[in-house]
Design a protein around this motif. Sequence first.
Motif, mmCIF file in Angstrom:
data_model
loop_
_atom_site.group_PDB
_atom_site.id
_atom_site.type_symbol
_atom_site.label_atom_id
_atom_site.label_comp_id
_atom_site.label_asym_id
_atom_site.label_seq_id
_atom_site.Cartn_x
_atom_site.Cartn_y
_atom_site.Cartn_z
ATOM 1 N N CYS A 97 -8.532 -18.985 -5.334
ATOM 2 C CA CYS A 97 -8.292 -17.581 -5.013
ATOM 3 C C CYS A 97 -8.336 -17.374 -3.501
ATOM 4 N N ALA A 98 -7.298 -16.747 -2.954
ATOM 5 C CA ALA A 98 -7.236 -16.498 -1.519
ATOM 6 C C ALA A 98 -8.287 -15.493 -1.070
ATOM 7 N N GLY A 99 -8.821 -14.709 -2.027
ATOM 8 C CA GLY A 99 -9.798 -13.693 -1.670
ATOM 9 C C GLY A 99 -11.240 -14.148 -1.734
ATOM 10 N N CYS A 100 -11.557 -15.021 -2.710
ATOM 11 C CA CYS A 100 -12.967 -15.416 -2.883
ATOM 12 C C CYS A 100 -13.181 -16.907 -3.055
ATOM 13 N N GLY A 101 -12.101 -17.668 -3.210
ATOM 14 C CA GLY A 101 -12.230 -19.117 -3.343
ATOM 15 C C GLY A 101 -12.422 -19.619 -4.755
ATOM 16 N N THR A 102 -12.412 -18.748 -5.754
ATOM 17 C CA THR A 102 -12.546 -19.203 -7.137
ATOM 18 C C THR A 102 -11.436 -20.179 -7.477
ATOM 19 N N GLY A 103 -11.774 -21.308 -8.060
ATOM 20 C CA GLY A 103 -10.799 -22.338 -8.348
ATOM 21 C C GLY A 103 -9.899 -22.026 -9.525
ATOM 22 N N GLY A 104 -8.679 -22.585 -9.500
ATOM 23 C CA GLY A 104 -7.780 -22.496 -10.629
ATOM 24 C C GLY A 104 -6.898 -21.272 -10.680
ATOM 25 N N ILE A 105 -6.957 -20.403 -9.660
ATOM 26 C CA ILE A 105 -6.142 -19.192 -9.670
ATOM 27 C C ILE A 105 -5.851 -18.784 -8.233
ATOM 28 N N ALA A 106 -4.607 -18.357 -7.961
ATOM 29 C CA ALA A 106 -4.216 -17.996 -6.602
ATOM 30 C C ALA A 106 -4.873 -16.695 -6.144
ATOM 31 N N LEU A 107 -5.073 -15.772 -7.084
ATOM 32 C CA LEU A 107 -5.744 -14.505 -6.772
ATOM 33 C C LEU A 107 -6.396 -14.007 -8.050
ATOM 34 N N CYS A 108 -7.718 -13.953 -8.070
ATOM 35 C CA CYS A 108 -8.431 -13.548 -9.282
ATOM 36 C C CYS A 108 -8.343 -12.038 -9.488
ATOM 37 N N PRO A 109 -8.474 -11.555 -10.722
ATOM 38 C CA PRO A 109 -8.377 -10.113 -10.998
ATOM 39 C C PRO A 109 -9.324 -9.242 -10.166
ATOM 40 N N PRO A 110 -10.611 -9.612 -9.976
ATOM 41 C CA PRO A 110 -11.470 -8.758 -9.150
ATOM 42 C C PRO A 110 -10.965 -8.619 -7.714
ATOM 43 N N CYS A 111 -10.458 -9.702 -7.135
ATOM 44 C CA CYS A 111 -9.938 -9.623 -5.768
ATOM 45 C C CYS A 111 -8.640 -8.822 -5.734
ATOM 46 N N ALA A 112 -7.796 -9.007 -6.747
ATOM 47 C CA ALA A 112 -6.561 -8.231 -6.820
ATOM 48 C C ALA A 112 -6.864 -6.742 -6.868
ATOM 49 N N ASP A 113 -7.922 -6.372 -7.592
ATOM 50 C CA ASP A 113 -8.309 -4.968 -7.685
ATOM 51 C C ASP A 113 -8.727 -4.422 -6.325
ATOM 52 N N GLN A 114 -9.416 -5.251 -5.528
ATOM 53 C CA GLN A 114 -9.869 -4.811 -4.216
ATOM 54 C C GLN A 114 -8.752 -4.799 -3.177
ATOM 55 N N LEU A 115 -7.601 -5.361 -3.526
ATOM 56 C CA LEU A 115 -6.457 -5.348 -2.621
ATOM 57 C C LEU A 115 -5.477 -4.223 -2.930
ATOM 58 N N ARG A 116 -5.872 -3.320 -3.805
ATOM 59 C CA ARG A 116 -5.030 -2.153 -4.060
ATOM 60 C C ARG A 116 -4.987 -1.287 -2.807
ATOM 61 N N PRO A 117 -3.789 -0.896 -2.356
ATOM 62 C CA PRO A 117 -3.659 -0.157 -1.090
ATOM 63 C C PRO A 117 -4.431 1.152 -1.073
ATOM 64 N N ALA A 118 -5.031 1.429 0.059
ATOM 65 C CA ALA A 118 -5.713 2.697 0.326
ATOM 66 C C ALA A 118 -5.376 3.075 1.766
ATOM 67 N N PRO A 119 -4.151 3.566 2.014
ATOM 68 C CA PRO A 119 -3.673 3.802 3.382
ATOM 69 C C PRO A 119 -4.583 4.731 4.184
ATOM 70 N N ARG A 120 -4.788 4.353 5.416
ATOM 71 C CA ARG A 120 -5.607 5.129 6.340
ATOM 72 C C ARG A 120 -4.978 5.024 7.725
ATOM 73 N N SER A 121 -4.944 6.148 8.453
ATOM 74 C CA SER A 121 -4.341 6.137 9.788
ATOM 75 C C SER A 121 -5.406 6.142 10.871
ATOM 76 N N ARG A 122 -5.025 5.607 12.000
ATOM 77 C CA ARG A 122 -5.908 5.528 13.167
ATOM 78 C C ARG A 122 -5.088 5.887 14.393
ATOM 79 N N GLU A 123 -5.623 6.772 15.221
ATOM 80 C CA GLU A 123 -4.947 7.153 16.462
ATOM 81 C C GLU A 123 -5.466 6.293 17.604
ATOM 82 N N LEU A 124 -4.576 5.536 18.224
ATOM 83 C CA LEU A 124 -4.941 4.654 19.320
ATOM 84 C C LEU A 124 -4.058 4.949 20.525
ATOM 85 N N ALA A 125 -4.615 5.668 21.481
ATOM 86 C CA ALA A 125 -3.894 6.010 22.717
ATOM 87 C C ALA A 125 -2.538 6.642 22.424
#
Length: 235
Positions: A28-56
Amino acid sequence: MDGFRERLPPGLRDALAGALTLLLPVSCAGCGTGGIALCPPCADQLRPAPRSRELAGLTVWAGLAFDGPCASAVRALKERGRSDAARALAPALREALREAVASAASPVLAVPVPTSAAAMRRRGYRVPELLARRAGVRTARLLRVARATRDQRILGRADRASNVAGSMRAREGTAGLDVVLVDDVVTTGATLQEARRALEAAGARVIGAAVVAATPLTGVRTRARRLPDSPDTSR
């Protein structure tokens, strides 16, 4: 091998990089669990939550916060050759881009922050462009690297700005275009500001920026947007 891979068309190069990952032990690219490219718990935490930031004066939209599985997946993509991680991170960039261009009155070009020749040789792909392709977004390569810079990760806020100052140039034909900048992660915004400077010097109008993730930055005002549940990004 790096020179050969760099000469391949982007689609074929991505396919080659993906095929190579199949020959290596999968984790898993998110937590290192073997045998899966992305585990369900990590996939859940990668759900978009857009946030803006003002920088100069530049509005930067980030799809995720740079921590936990997101930070691990970005590092896997950038430092460990895990090009497959781009697919898991792409929805965050797609939603950030959607927010960044929401108020645009005319067509906007997505312009990726340029990748140095050294980084391209090391990875075999340009990270911002790969992420954009996985997000279904066509990009315009309107920026080029004008001089080498030090690794931003080892520098403080002030040094980051001076390190990248004057390091980019816009290509011909950018005058009059509306553009949105695309990158993987924003910290202080120094790199995005340099990209903005180069484009505006050439006559383009930068309406904002979109990134996969933003690192925590104290003292900076942010604005969040809640999204409905996204589909499982592990597919």
